[in-house]
Write a protein that holds these residues in place. Sequence first.
Motif, PDB file in Angstrom:
ATOM      1  N   ARG A  10       5.181  32.931  61.872  1.00  0.00           N
ATOM      2  CA  ARG A  10       6.566  32.475  62.711  1.00  0.00           C
ATOM      3  C   ARG A  10       7.351  31.781  61.911  1.00  0.00           C
ATOM      4  N   ILE A  11       7.222  31.646  60.770  1.00  0.00           N
ATOM      5  CA  ILE A  11       8.448  30.896  59.719  1.00  0.00           C
ATOM      6  C   ILE A  11       9.665  31.781  59.959  1.00  0.00           C
ATOM      7  N   PRO A  12       9.652  33.211  59.895  1.00  0.00           N
ATOM      8  CA  PRO A  12      10.905  33.997  60.019  1.00  0.00           C
ATOM      9  C   PRO A  12      11.451  33.649  61.781  1.00  0.00           C
ATOM     10  N   LEU A  13      10.746  33.659  62.630  1.00  0.00           N
ATOM     11  CA  LEU A  13      11.240  33.487  63.961  1.00  0.00           C
ATOM     12  C   LEU A  13      11.690  32.197  64.274  1.00  0.00           C
ATOM     13  N   LEU A  14      11.164  31.144  63.433  1.00  0.00           N
ATOM     14  CA  LEU A  14      11.524  29.810  63.737  1.00  0.00           C
ATOM     15  C   LEU A  14      13.100  29.651  62.997  1.00  0.00           C
ATOM     16  N   PHE A  15      13.075  30.436  61.861  1.00  0.00           N
ATOM     17  CA  PHE A  15      14.478  30.519  61.153  1.00  0.00           C
ATOM     18  C   PHE A  15      15.438  31.167  62.255  1.00  0.00           C
ATOM     19  N   VAL A  16      15.108  32.105  62.757  1.00  0.00           N
ATOM     20  CA  VAL A  16      15.968  32.759  63.704  1.00  0.00           C
ATOM     21  C   VAL A  16      16.329  31.774  65.028  1.00  0.00           C
ATOM     22  N   ALA A  17      15.187  30.962  65.552  1.00  0.00           N
ATOM     23  CA  ALA A  17      15.538  30.262  66.702  1.00  0.00           C
ATOM     24  C   ALA A  17      16.343  29.161  66.207  1.00  0.00           C
ATOM     25  N   THR A  18      16.356  28.534  65.195  1.00  0.00           N
ATOM     26  CA  THR A  18      17.188  27.623  64.734  1.00  0.00           C
ATOM     27  C   THR A  18      18.745  27.978  64.155  1.00  0.00           C
ATOM     28  N   PHE A  19      18.837  29.179  63.533  1.00  0.00           N
ATOM     29  CA  PHE A  19      20.172  29.977  63.551  1.00  0.00           C
ATOM     30  C   PHE A  19      20.683  30.058  64.670  1.00  0.00           C
ATOM     31  N   GLN A  20      19.892  30.563  65.773  1.00  0.00           N
ATOM     32  CA  GLN A  20      20.704  30.670  67.056  1.00  0.00           C
ATOM     33  C   GLN A  20      21.148  29.549  67.848  1.00  0.00           C
ATOM     34  N   SER A  21      20.322  28.241  67.712  1.00  0.00           N
ATOM     35  CA  SER A  21      21.181  27.167  68.305  1.00  0.00           C
ATOM     36  C   SER A  21      22.006  26.849  67.540  1.00  0.00           C
ATOM     37  N   VAL A  22      21.957  26.811  66.341  1.00  0.00           N
ATOM     38  CA  VAL A  22      23.219  26.228  65.534  1.00  0.00           C
ATOM     39  C   VAL A  22      24.540  27.182  65.853  1.00  0.00           C
ATOM     40  N   GLY A  23      24.354  28.375  66.176  1.00  0.00           N
ATOM     41  CA  GLY A  23      25.208  29.244  66.213  1.00  0.00           C
ATOM     42  C   GLY A  23      25.920  29.039  67.478  1.00  0.00           C
ATOM     43  N   ILE A  24      25.096  28.804  68.488  1.00  0.00           N
ATOM     44  CA  ILE A  24      25.766  28.536  69.807  1.00  0.00           C
ATOM     45  C   ILE A  24      26.429  27.182  69.875  1.00  0.00           C
ATOM     46  N   MET A  25      26.071  26.069  68.941  1.00  0.00           N
ATOM     47  CA  MET A  25      26.773  24.850  68.807  1.00  0.00           C
ATOM     48  C   MET A  25      28.183  25.321  68.504  1.00  0.00           C
ATOM     49  N   VAL A  26      28.295  26.051  67.238  1.00  0.00           N
ATOM     50  CA  VAL A  26      29.476  26.309  66.805  1.00  0.00           C
ATOM     51  C   VAL A  26      30.390  27.169  67.537  1.00  0.00           C
ATOM     52  N   LEU A  27      29.730  27.974  68.421  1.00  0.00           N
ATOM     53  CA  LEU A  27      30.679  28.514  69.428  1.00  0.00           C
ATOM     54  C   LEU A  27      31.362  27.815  70.559  1.00  0.00           C
ATOM     55  N   MET A  28      30.284  26.735  70.847  1.00  0.00           N
ATOM     56  CA  MET A  28      30.634  25.719  71.882  1.00  0.00           C
ATOM     57  C   MET A  28      31.867  24.868  71.352  1.00  0.00           C
ATOM     58  N   GLY A  80      -0.353  23.067  71.677  1.00  0.00           N
ATOM     59  CA  GLY A  80      -0.004  22.256  70.549  1.00  0.00           C
ATOM     60  C   GLY A  80       0.567  22.639  69.390  1.00  0.00           C
ATOM     61  N   ALA A  81      -0.224  23.539  68.940  1.00  0.00           N
ATOM     62  CA  ALA A  81       0.316  24.420  67.644  1.00  0.00           C
ATOM     63  C   ALA A  81       1.674  25.063  67.465  1.00  0.00           C
ATOM     64  N   TYR A  82       1.992  25.671  68.663  1.00  0.00           N
ATOM     65  CA  TYR A  82       3.219  26.322  68.888  1.00  0.00           C
ATOM     66  C   TYR A  82       4.276  25.124  69.057  1.00  0.00           C
ATOM     67  N   ALA A  83       3.904  24.187  69.697  1.00  0.00           N
ATOM     68  CA  ALA A  83       5.042  23.137  70.143  1.00  0.00           C
ATOM     69  C   ALA A  83       5.383  22.134  68.776  1.00  0.00           C
ATOM     70  N   SER A  84       4.233  22.141  67.864  1.00  0.00           N
ATOM     71  CA  SER A  84       4.441  21.397  66.488  1.00  0.00           C
ATOM     72  C   SER A  84       5.121  22.300  65.743  1.00  0.00           C
ATOM     73  N   PHE A  85       5.151  23.452  65.994  1.00  0.00           N
ATOM     74  CA  PHE A  85       5.796  24.284  64.956  1.00  0.00           C
ATOM     75  C   PHE A  85       7.361  24.248  64.955  1.00  0.00           C
ATOM     76  N   THR A  86       7.608  23.572  66.317  1.00  0.00           N
ATOM     77  CA  THR A  86       9.194  23.562  66.496  1.00  0.00           C
ATOM     78  C   THR A  86       9.724  22.294  65.783  1.00  0.00           C
ATOM     79  N   VAL A  87       9.267  21.376  65.392  1.00  0.00           N
ATOM     80  CA  VAL A  87       9.475  20.099  65.035  1.00  0.00           C
ATOM     81  C   VAL A  87      10.882  20.320  63.931  1.00  0.00           C
ATOM     82  N   PRO A  88      10.543  21.247  62.870  1.00  0.00           N
ATOM     83  CA  PRO A  88      11.645  20.967  61.654  1.00  0.00           C
ATOM     84  C   PRO A  88      13.024  21.873  62.579  1.00  0.00           C
ATOM     85  N   GLY A  89      12.859  22.928  63.055  1.00  0.00           N
ATOM     86  CA  GLY A  89      14.028  23.405  63.680  1.00  0.00           C
ATOM     87  C   GLY A  89      14.846  22.434  64.715  1.00  0.00           C
TER      88      GLY A  89
END
Length: 275
Positions: A53-71, A133-142
């Motif tokens: 899931r590391i590539p998908l976490l990168f996508v999730a983080t990049f998506q959220s940062v991109g939304i903030m840049v647009l907003m 719990g594992a999936y929720a913990s995986f979101t911490v860095p992003g």
Amino acid sequence: MTIVPAEALSSGVVRTAVHDEEPGAAPLAPRARLLPALAAVYRAQLSRARVARIPLLFVATFQSVGIMVLMRGVVDGGAEARAVVAGSAVLVVAFVALNLLAQYFGQLRASGGLDHYATLPVPPAAVVLGAAGAYASFTVPGTVVTAVVGSVLFQLPLTHLWILAAVVPLAGAALAGLGAALGLLAPRQELATLLGQLGMSAALLLGVLPAGRLPEPIGWARDLLPSTYGVEALARTFDARPDWAAVGVDLTVCAVVGVVSLAVATWAYRRAAVR
């Protein structure tokens, strides 16, 4: 010396006489306790998620940062900026804990993987809680990266970002329970994927957009979304003097919703495992 009857020799089968009575069947091993089983499932799922899931976490983080840049071109500051940053940070949790977990359990049910877990001597709650719990913990860095980048982008204080230590597990539990329930209750894998995507889209539209700009009926739907209260709790901490009582209420609502959604997911797991 053992005498073998002629009938046994003629049929090619030799049977050994047993003089002692055959012992009874050995008792089954005791069922694993909840906490050790939960820890084992959590470690296994976290190891699997770390690899896949590391590539998908990168996508999730990049998506959220991109939304903030647009907003950033639309929102200058104030309450709206706080809502955008908080909503974007919690969106990372929704992408992984809701969307991906719904797809995971939908795929597990469609492929017969639930049969494997059903044969293990572990409580159903351990399987659901461990995966959630594992999936929720995986979101911490992003989530941390998104909150820090958003705070710098909108010039918000970083002082109280420690509240993420409460927001991530509580919002993650609520969203992971919802995602697991959607994946386990969906009759088809494709429908589980669709429901996970719709849930993440709701978290995006209702969490990132400032509440004051939403029509009233959509605002009611926003109040029903579990991630809303994590967003509100995080957004309040960007104030110069946060209302900690209101933050506590939002986190309490998140915790209650998390308990309910995980209980529903456990029931859905039992229901799907016996079919």
